[in-house]
Design an enzyme around this catalytic site. Structure first.
Site, mmCIF file in Angstrom:
data_model
loop_
_atom_site.group_PDB
_atom_site.id
_atom_site.type_symbol
_atom_site.label_atom_id
_atom_site.label_comp_id
_atom_site.label_asym_id
_atom_site.label_seq_id
_atom_site.Cartn_x
_atom_site.Cartn_y
_atom_site.Cartn_z
ATOM 1 N N LYS A 178 -6.078 -18.570 18.614
ATOM 2 C CA LYS A 178 -4.989 -18.926 19.521
ATOM 3 C C LYS A 178 -4.317 -17.659 20.046
ATOM 4 O O LYS A 178 -3.726 -16.901 19.290
ATOM 5 C CB LYS A 178 -3.941 -19.772 18.795
ATOM 6 C CG LYS A 178 -2.956 -20.389 19.770
ATOM 7 C CD LYS A 178 -1.723 -20.952 19.087
ATOM 8 C CE LYS A 178 -0.584 -19.984 19.010
ATOM 9 N NZ LYS A 178 -0.085 -19.461 20.290
ATOM 10 N N GLY A 231 1.832 -10.596 14.820
ATOM 11 C CA GLY A 231 3.005 -11.119 15.517
ATOM 12 C C GLY A 231 4.262 -10.733 14.772
ATOM 13 O O GLY A 231 4.296 -9.723 14.052
ATOM 14 N N SER A 232 5.282 -11.550 14.918
ATOM 15 C CA SER A 232 6.586 -11.196 14.350
ATOM 16 C C SER A 232 6.618 -11.406 12.838
ATOM 17 O O SER A 232 5.862 -12.215 12.284
ATOM 18 C CB SER A 232 7.658 -12.068 15.003
ATOM 19 O OG SER A 232 7.426 -13.423 14.682
ATOM 20 N N THR A 233 7.545 -10.715 12.215
ATOM 21 C CA THR A 233 7.742 -10.865 10.768
ATOM 22 C C THR A 233 8.198 -12.291 10.453
ATOM 23 O O THR A 233 7.794 -12.879 9.448
ATOM 24 C CB THR A 233 8.747 -9.799 10.285
ATOM 25 O OG1 THR A 233 8.179 -8.518 10.588
ATOM 26 C CG2 THR A 233 9.018 -9.889 8.800
ATOM 27 N N GLU A 253 -0.217 -8.705 10.299
ATOM 28 C CA GLU A 253 0.176 -7.463 10.993
ATOM 29 C C GLU A 253 1.466 -7.769 11.725
ATOM 30 O O GLU A 253 1.457 -8.484 12.732
ATOM 31 C CB GLU A 253 -0.910 -7.063 11.996
ATOM 32 C CG GLU A 253 -2.263 -6.789 11.379
ATOM 33 C CD GLU A 253 -2.272 -5.541 10.499
ATOM 34 O OE1 GLU A 253 -1.368 -4.708 10.655
ATOM 35 O OE2 GLU A 253 -3.164 -5.438 9.649
ATOM 36 N N CYS A 287 3.934 -2.488 18.956
ATOM 37 C CA CYS A 287 4.465 -2.504 17.581
ATOM 38 C C CYS A 287 4.552 -1.090 17.017
ATOM 39 O O CYS A 287 5.291 -0.846 16.073
ATOM 40 C CB CYS A 287 3.576 -3.366 16.708
ATOM 41 S SG CYS A 287 1.845 -2.884 16.798
ATOM 42 N N GLU A 389 14.101 -5.058 14.611
ATOM 43 C CA GLU A 389 13.154 -4.719 15.674
ATOM 44 C C GLU A 389 13.676 -5.242 17.020
ATOM 45 O O GLU A 389 14.063 -6.403 17.125
ATOM 46 C CB GLU A 389 11.791 -5.358 15.380
ATOM 47 C CG GLU A 389 10.721 -4.913 16.351
ATOM 48 C CD GLU A 389 9.392 -5.619 16.126
ATOM 49 O OE1 GLU A 389 9.391 -6.835 15.882
ATOM 50 O OE2 GLU A 389 8.354 -4.946 16.211
HETATM 51 P P1 NAD Z 1 5.374 -14.238 17.521
HETATM 52 O O1 NAD Z 1 5.348 -14.144 16.041
HETATM 53 O O2 NAD Z 1 6.442 -14.983 18.174
HETATM 54 O O3 NAD Z 1 4.015 -14.876 18.043
HETATM 55 C C1 NAD Z 1 2.742 -14.339 17.715
HETATM 56 C C2 NAD Z 1 1.729 -15.457 17.754
HETATM 57 O O4 NAD Z 1 2.006 -16.361 16.686
HETATM 58 C C3 NAD Z 1 1.762 -16.292 19.014
HETATM 59 O O5 NAD Z 1 0.446 -16.696 19.323
HETATM 60 C C4 NAD Z 1 2.620 -17.479 18.614
HETATM 61 O O6 NAD Z 1 2.367 -18.641 19.370
HETATM 62 C C5 NAD Z 1 2.192 -17.668 17.172
HETATM 63 N N1 NAD Z 1 3.175 -18.285 16.294
HETATM 64 C C6 NAD Z 1 4.531 -18.244 16.378
HETATM 65 N N2 NAD Z 1 5.072 -18.929 15.348
HETATM 66 C C7 NAD Z 1 4.049 -19.390 14.601
HETATM 67 C C8 NAD Z 1 3.958 -20.158 13.413
HETATM 68 N N3 NAD Z 1 5.040 -20.593 12.776
HETATM 69 N N4 NAD Z 1 2.745 -20.446 12.913
HETATM 70 C C9 NAD Z 1 1.626 -19.995 13.517
HETATM 71 N N5 NAD Z 1 1.639 -19.286 14.663
HETATM 72 C C10 NAD Z 1 2.838 -18.973 15.191
HETATM 73 O O7 NAD Z 1 5.279 -12.725 18.052
HETATM 74 P P2 NAD Z 1 5.283 -12.244 19.550
HETATM 75 O O8 NAD Z 1 6.687 -12.328 20.043
HETATM 76 O O9 NAD Z 1 4.180 -12.890 20.285
HETATM 77 O O10 NAD Z 1 4.862 -10.706 19.371
HETATM 78 C C11 NAD Z 1 5.756 -9.686 19.122
HETATM 79 C C12 NAD Z 1 5.729 -9.322 17.651
HETATM 80 O O11 NAD Z 1 4.420 -8.949 17.258
HETATM 81 C C13 NAD Z 1 6.596 -8.110 17.354
HETATM 82 O O12 NAD Z 1 7.296 -8.340 16.168
HETATM 83 C C14 NAD Z 1 5.577 -6.990 17.156
HETATM 84 O O13 NAD Z 1 5.998 -5.926 16.352
HETATM 85 C C15 NAD Z 1 4.454 -7.733 16.516
HETATM 86 N N6 NAD Z 1 3.197 -7.005 16.649
HETATM 87 C C16 NAD Z 1 2.657 -6.447 15.532
HETATM 88 C C17 NAD Z 1 1.478 -5.718 15.639
HETATM 89 C C18 NAD Z 1 0.845 -5.070 14.435
HETATM 90 O O14 NAD Z 1 -0.303 -4.689 14.522
HETATM 91 N N7 NAD Z 1 1.539 -4.959 13.331
HETATM 92 C C19 NAD Z 1 0.854 -5.580 16.877
HETATM 93 C C20 NAD Z 1 1.452 -6.179 17.994
HETATM 94 C C21 NAD Z 1 2.626 -6.899 17.867
#
Ligand code: NAD
Length: 485
Positions: A178, A231-233, A253, A287, A389
């Site tokens: 996804k 994605g996000s923490t 990550e 990130c 962040e």
């Molecule tokens: P997000 O967590 O909102 O979403 C990431 C993905 O997870 C999306 O596809 C979203 O639809 C899905 N998602 C959201 N909630 C979910 C849940 N409860 N269960 C399953 N899937 C879920 O993050 P974002 O706003 O898309 O991205 C930004 C974040 O990603 C920032 O915190 C950034 O630091 C982090 N990031 C980390 C890395 C790394 O390698 N560590 C790389 C890029 C981005």
């Protein structure tokens, strides 16, 4: 092939492109123009059930397909990404708001590198054998896990999507993936590329939808044995809570609040050039951006003056214009969040040295979401601005007197993704690198990536490592076989 962004995005399940079963869609908005230029499926658990069924059915054949054959198919995908660079870069820019030149030069080429790297990697992947002298030999079989889930964010849409999918497929798994609902188009175009490349039906399934509606269904599905998430923490925590009692393998990550540590003896020009990039590339939405700039006191004022001057020269403009160094931030929600963080910094006593305002870009972008690159000083390490962040074009400056103080500031964060160290003193560089609590340390450079190295963070930045053998190990189950001699 002629890849074009459609007005309705489709799911890619069991080898074909199909509408979401519930018939629901969400707007896909171009953040630079404000226009909803396509519709994205708002899929739910029923689509995920179907995708898992297709992946399960494909697994026996794909997992026993010789590595050389998988290598050929994944390489064909890489080649097709290269052949369609312009269409993919434009789709990514329209979804994300990043400058088109950045997408063309970095994001899309790195997506094809991911496929090429892991296609080749699986040809060289080997396992251990342990001899118990004349008693027995143990060897480790590494077998694909089965159906795995890959969930990715919006900031580097195709690059991070393929960073997960490529090793999972190379290792012989079938995937339910996804992309972010905020930037779905390149993943959709990848479906066409996979079909063209001859990837067997069901091996990769791409389902579009929101985190709660679709991502959570992937995490909770009993047929999915491992989750690779970026994605996000916040979302990482939810995924961990669902996956842990199901004993799923999980790689997370997550976010970062990375220190950029600048000592007085640095190579000044290189440090200045790179610090502007590490602060504001992709509107600060990487990130790995160095959002906390820590500067040795003796050069603080000189640094501040030049950093402000260089930052003010960054052109914020239409992402399609080659001169734009900064595009739009990704969505209205995120735009409001970043502006809220700037307000909070002011309330906490921070002084805005540069930026801090919305930018109006005339013409096609007059309704776009543009924010000036922003520099803030005067805040201590423990305030919210320096702890949370922001993930936008906003950095803070802090000064330090000694190496110990630099380390204290660097490690004050709950995050631990990456750090950058600027010094010409080799011993200090090694000393500080060993003591900073981050998974990735750059010395006198930033964002240089060797795909063979482990990638990931400490503390709230996640668990597990991706990259190189780490990713191929994650996507395989080790089994020990002991033979008595
Ligand atoms: P997000 O967590 O909102 O979403 C990431 C993905 O997870 C999306 O596809 C979203 O639809 C899905 N998602 C959201 N909630 C979910 C849940 N409860 N269960 C399953 N899937 C879920 O993050 P974002 O706003 O898309 O991205 C930004 C974040 O990603 C920032 O915190 C950034 O630091 C982090 N990031 C980390 C890395 C790394 O390698 N560590 C790389 C890029 C981005």
């Amino acid at each position: 092939m002629d890849l074009k962004a459609p007005s309705n995005i489709a799911n890619y399940i069991a080898g074909s492109l199909q509408a979401p079963l519930n018939g629901k869609y969400i707007d896909n908005v171009n953040p630079a123009s404000g226009e909803a230029y396509s519709q994205t499926p708002d899929s739910d658990s029923k689509d995920i059930d179907e995708a898992v069924g297709a992946a399960k059915a494909a697994f026996p054949l794909w997992s026993t397909t010789p590595a050389e054959e998988r290598f050929k198919i994944l390489n064909r995908i890489a080649q097709l990404i290269d052949d369609n660079l312009d269409a993919l870069a434009l789709a990514e820019t329209n979804d994300n708001g990043k400058p088109l030149w950045l997408s063309k030069r970095v994001d899309i080429p790195r997506a094809s590198s991911n496929f090429r790297f892991f296609a080749t990697g699986i040809m060289h992947f080997s396992t251990d054998s342990h001899s118990m002298e004349d008693k027995a030999i143990n060897y480790t079989l590494r077998q694909p896990i089965g159906v795995v889930g890959c969930i990715s964010p919006w900031n580097l849409p195709l690059y991070l999507f393929t960073w997960k999918i490529a090793p999972a497929l190379a290792a012989g798994n079938c995937v339910v993936a996804k992309p972010s609902e905020v930037t779905p188009m390149t993943a959709y175009l990848l479906s066409h590329i996979c079909i063209e490349a001859g990837l067997p039906a069901g091996v990769l399934n791409i389902v579009h939808g929101t985190g709660p509606g679709c991502g959570a269904a992937i995490t909770a599905h009993p047929g999915i044995k491992a989750i690779s998430f970026t994605g996000s923490t916040r979302a990482g925590r939810e995924i961990a809570a669902t996956a842990a009692p199901m004993f799923k393998k999980v790689s997370l990550e997550l976010g970062g609040k990375n220190p950029n540590i600048i000592f007085a003896d640095c190579d000044w020009d290189k440090m200045m050039r790179t610090t502007v990039q590490s602060s504001f590339s992709n509107q600060g939405q990487i990130c790995l951006c160095g959002s906390r700039v820590l500067v040795e006191e003796s050069i603080y004022e000189k640094f501040k003056a030049e950093f402000i001057a260089r930052t003010k020269k960054l052109i914020v403009g239409d992402p399609l214009d080659d001169h734009s160094k900064q595009g739009a931030v990704v969505s209205k929600l995120h735009f409001d969040k970043v502006l809220g963080c700037i307000e909070l910094a002011k309330q906490e006593g921070g002084k805005i040295l540069a930026g801090g305002n919305v930018v109006k870009v005339p013409g096609r972008c007059e309704n776009g979401l543009f924010i000036e690159p922003t520099i803030i000083e005067g805040l201590g390490p423990n305030c919210r601005t320096n702890m949370e962040e922001i993930f936008g074009p906003v950095v803070t400056l802090q000064s330090f007197k000694t190496e110990d103080e630099a380390l204290q500031l660097a490690n004050a964060s709950d995050y631990g993704l990456s750090a950058t160290i600027w010094t010409q003193d080799v011993s200090r560089a090694n000393r500080v690198a060993a003591k900073v609590h981050s998974g990735i340390i750059w010395v006198n450079c930033w964002l240089l990536r060797d795909l063979r190295t482990p990638f990931g963070g400490f503390k709230n930045s996640g668990v597990g490592r991706e990259g190189g053998w780490e990713a191929l190990r994650f996507f395989t189950e080790p089994k020990n076989v002991c033979i008595e001699l």
